[in-house]
Write a protein that holds these residues in place. Structure first.
Motif, PDB file in Angstrom:
ATOM      1  N   LEU A   1       0.849  -1.186   0.000  1.00 30.44           N
ATOM      2  CA  LEU A   1       0.000   0.000   0.000  1.00 30.44           C
ATOM      3  C   LEU A   1       0.888   1.241   0.000  1.00 30.44           C
TER       4      LEU A   1
ATOM      5  N   SER B   1      -7.718  -3.304   7.329  1.00 33.81           N
ATOM      6  CA  SER B   1      -7.201  -3.653   6.004  1.00 33.81           C
ATOM      7  C   SER B   1      -5.795  -4.238   6.094  1.00 33.81           C
TER       8      SER B   1
ATOM      9  N   ILE C   1     -11.036 -11.494   1.382  1.00 33.23           N
ATOM     10  CA  ILE C   1     -10.092 -10.721   0.573  1.00 33.23           C
ATOM     11  C   ILE C   1     -10.774  -9.832  -0.473  1.00 33.23           C
ATOM     12  N   PRO C   2     -11.881 -10.241  -1.112  1.00 36.09           N
ATOM     13  CA  PRO C   2     -12.514  -9.321  -2.077  1.00 36.09           C
ATOM     14  C   PRO C   2     -12.954  -7.997  -1.442  1.00 36.09           C
ATOM     15  N   TYR C   3     -13.117  -7.957  -0.146  1.00 34.51           N
ATOM     16  CA  TYR C   3     -13.537  -6.738   0.536  1.00 34.51           C
ATOM     17  C   TYR C   3     -12.359  -5.878   0.984  1.00 34.51           C
ATOM     18  N   LEU C   4     -11.152  -6.380   0.788  1.00 34.68           N
ATOM     19  CA  LEU C   4      -9.954  -5.656   1.208  1.00 34.68           C
ATOM     20  C   LEU C   4      -9.893  -4.267   0.582  1.00 34.68           C
ATOM     21  N   ASP C   5     -10.125  -4.170  -0.740  1.00 35.66           N
ATOM     22  CA  ASP C   5     -10.060  -2.871  -1.408  1.00 35.66           C
ATOM     23  C   ASP C   5     -11.079  -1.900  -0.840  1.00 35.66           C
ATOM     24  N   LEU C   6     -12.258  -2.368  -0.503  1.00 37.15           N
ATOM     25  CA  LEU C   6     -13.285  -1.507   0.075  1.00 37.15           C
ATOM     26  C   LEU C   6     -12.828  -0.952   1.418  1.00 37.15           C
TER      27      LEU C   6
ATOM     28  N   GLN D   1      -9.802  -0.878   2.715  1.00 35.64           N
ATOM     29  CA  GLN D   1      -8.584  -0.077   2.556  1.00 35.64           C
ATOM     30  C   GLN D   1      -8.899   1.282   1.929  1.00 35.64           C
ATOM     31  N   GLY D   2      -9.783   1.311   0.954  1.00 33.31           N
ATOM     32  CA  GLY D   2     -10.160   2.564   0.317  1.00 33.31           C
ATOM     33  C   GLY D   2     -10.807   3.540   1.289  1.00 33.31           C
TER      34      GLY D   2
ATOM     35  N   GLU E   1      -9.387   7.223   2.493  1.00 30.77           N
ATOM     36  CA  GLU E   1     -10.204   8.438   2.472  1.00 30.77           C
ATOM     37  C   GLU E   1     -10.226   9.093   3.849  1.00 30.77           C
TER      38      GLU E   1
END
Length: 186
Positions: free
Chosen positions: A2, A48, A56-61, A63-64, A68
């Protein structure tokens, strides 16, 4: 891995206004309180950073949202600093100190609920709540359970929104400086 990228523009402009140490103090709760932006940022980021398993598919959410939240911490910190600037006699010059205009800062500091802004913070935002209590990492929840983490995050965001609404209601006019709490994308 990251990486953080910093853009020198705030996500929402802060309009200059008169010094308002009491307003700055109220915003300290939204920064360093139990349901403030510092906790929100740290909670999403630590969730995250520790992500593993089937979620893992929710990691980007997650982390995003954490990324923010960094901008929210920056925005509320700069808002607090602007509300304290010139309170009193400080014009924000590069080498000036608080009270350089000749008005003793203690005259105003004695009337405030949080004298830390004047005594310890040099008229700046601090990682504390509105009562001057230090922010604590114990506020951060990371359960290693996606559903429980998301529910905890929902409570955190809803409580933070409620606090921001109450801070807005405390203002005597619709001060532009408070609008970031409603315009911020969630």
């Amino acid at each position: 891995m990251l990486l953080f990228y910093h853009v020198k523009n705030l996500i929402h402009p802060i309009v200059d206004d008169q010094p308002a140490p009491s307003a700055a103090n109220a915003l300290q709760e939204g920064l360093g309180g139990q349901f403030g932006e510092m906790r929100t940022m740290m909670q999403f980021l630590f969730q995250s950073f520790n992500f593993r398993g089937n979620g893992i598919p929710y990691l980007d959410l997650i982390q995003g949202v954490g990324l923010e939240e960094i901008s929210h911490v920056e925005l509320i910190t700069k808002t607090i600093s602007k509300l304290l600037c010139g309170a009193p006699g400080y014009d924000g010059g590069k080498f000036d100190t608080s009270g350089a205009g000749g008005v003793p800062t203690m005259d105003m500091a004695k009337e405030q609920q949080n004298p830390h802004h004047f005594i310890m913070g040099a008229q700046a935002a601090l990682p504390v709540d509105a009562a001057g209590n230090p922010w604590s990492g114990s506020y951060v929840h990371n359960h290693d359970n996606l559903v429980l983490d998301l529910m905890d995050n929902l409570v955190l965001e809803a409580t933070g929104r409620l606090q921001k609404s109450r801070i807005y209601q405390m203002s005597s006019k619709n001060v532009t400086v408070y609008h970031f709490v409603f315009d911020s994308p969630r």
